[in-house]
Design a protein around this motif. Structure first.
Motif, short mmCIF file in Angstrom:
data_model
loop_
_atom_site.label_atom_id
_atom_site.label_comp_id
_atom_site.label_asym_id
_atom_site.label_seq_id
_atom_site.Cartn_x
_atom_site.Cartn_y
_atom_site.Cartn_z
N UNK A 57 0.79 -1.22 0.00
CA UNK A 57 0.00 0.00 0.00
C UNK A 57 0.82 1.27 0.00
N UNK A 58 0.19 2.36 0.46
CA UNK A 58 0.82 3.68 0.51
C UNK A 58 0.81 4.19 1.95
N UNK A 59 1.81 5.01 2.26
CA UNK A 59 1.96 5.54 3.62
C UNK A 59 2.17 7.06 3.53
N UNK A 60 1.41 7.79 4.31
CA UNK A 60 1.57 9.23 4.44
C UNK A 60 2.11 9.49 5.84
N UNK A 61 3.21 10.24 5.92
CA UNK A 61 3.86 10.51 7.20
C UNK A 61 3.87 12.01 7.45
N UNK A 62 3.73 12.35 8.72
CA UNK A 62 3.72 13.76 9.12
C UNK A 62 4.72 13.94 10.25
N UNK A 63 5.62 14.93 10.11
CA UNK A 63 6.62 15.22 11.13
C UNK A 63 5.97 16.08 12.21
N UNK A 64 6.13 15.67 13.49
CA UNK A 64 5.53 16.39 14.60
C UNK A 64 6.43 17.47 15.19
N UNK A 65 7.71 17.47 14.85
CA UNK A 65 8.66 18.44 15.42
C UNK A 65 8.28 19.85 15.08
#
Length: 171
Positions: free
Chosen positions: A163-171
């Protein structure tokens, strides 16, 4: 478990740690990007498409050598639930390129809903992903992962997800 994930994870993570961290302190804690990931994919059992899965994970804001602690949980359309924790290695640490490759290895507990019997509740999840970073905000990647009980019992069929993965940086 498809042991190739574990072999690649330990070889690449160990080599990266040895080459880049051992001149000072092999497993010292260092800062890393804190991230949350959401991924969606098709699940396969014995090469048959059996449904979809949503997986949410969190990468802690630290590394030990080249390995970043990560936690995750998934739910399939068959109401199968998996939750686990482990480590992640990525080329992001050693390259400034926006394109990256990552490997993760996470033991966890599998609760079978209407999905397949995997033979044992302890399931190892190995994952290989490749993607592109969008600066300091996040990334988009494709992934393949495999879950199985690493031959803890005679029944060890495993489930794969693509599948596909969307990542978000929390810093």
């Amino acid at each position: 478990m498809d042991s190739r994930f574990a072999v690649f994870f330990f070889i690449l993570g160990g080599t990266d740690t040895y080459l880049n961290d051992c001149p000072t302190d092999c497993f010292q804690q260092t800062e890393a990007p804190e991230r949350v990931h959401i991924q969606y994919g098709d699940t396969y059992f014995q090469e048959n498409d059996i449904g979809e899965e949503i997986f949410i994970s969190y990468d802690m804001p630290k590394r030990y050598g080249a390995v970043q602690p990560t936690f995750g949980a998934s739910l399939t359309t068959d109401d199968d639930f998996w939750i686990g924790a482990g480590g992640k290695w990525s080329t992001e640490r050693i390259s400034d390129s926006p394109i990256f490759i990552e490997l993760s290895l996470m033991p966890g507990i599998y609760f079978s809903g209407d999905g397949p019997d995997l033979g044992f509740p302890l399931q190892w999840r190995g994952s290989l992903g490749a993607g592109i970073n969008f600066g300091d905000t996040g990334s988009l990647s494709v992934f393949f992962d495999h879950r199985s009980n690493a031959n803890a019992t005679e029944t060890n069929p495993g489930i794969e997800t693509l599948g596909v993965r969307l990542s978000y940086v929390l810093d």
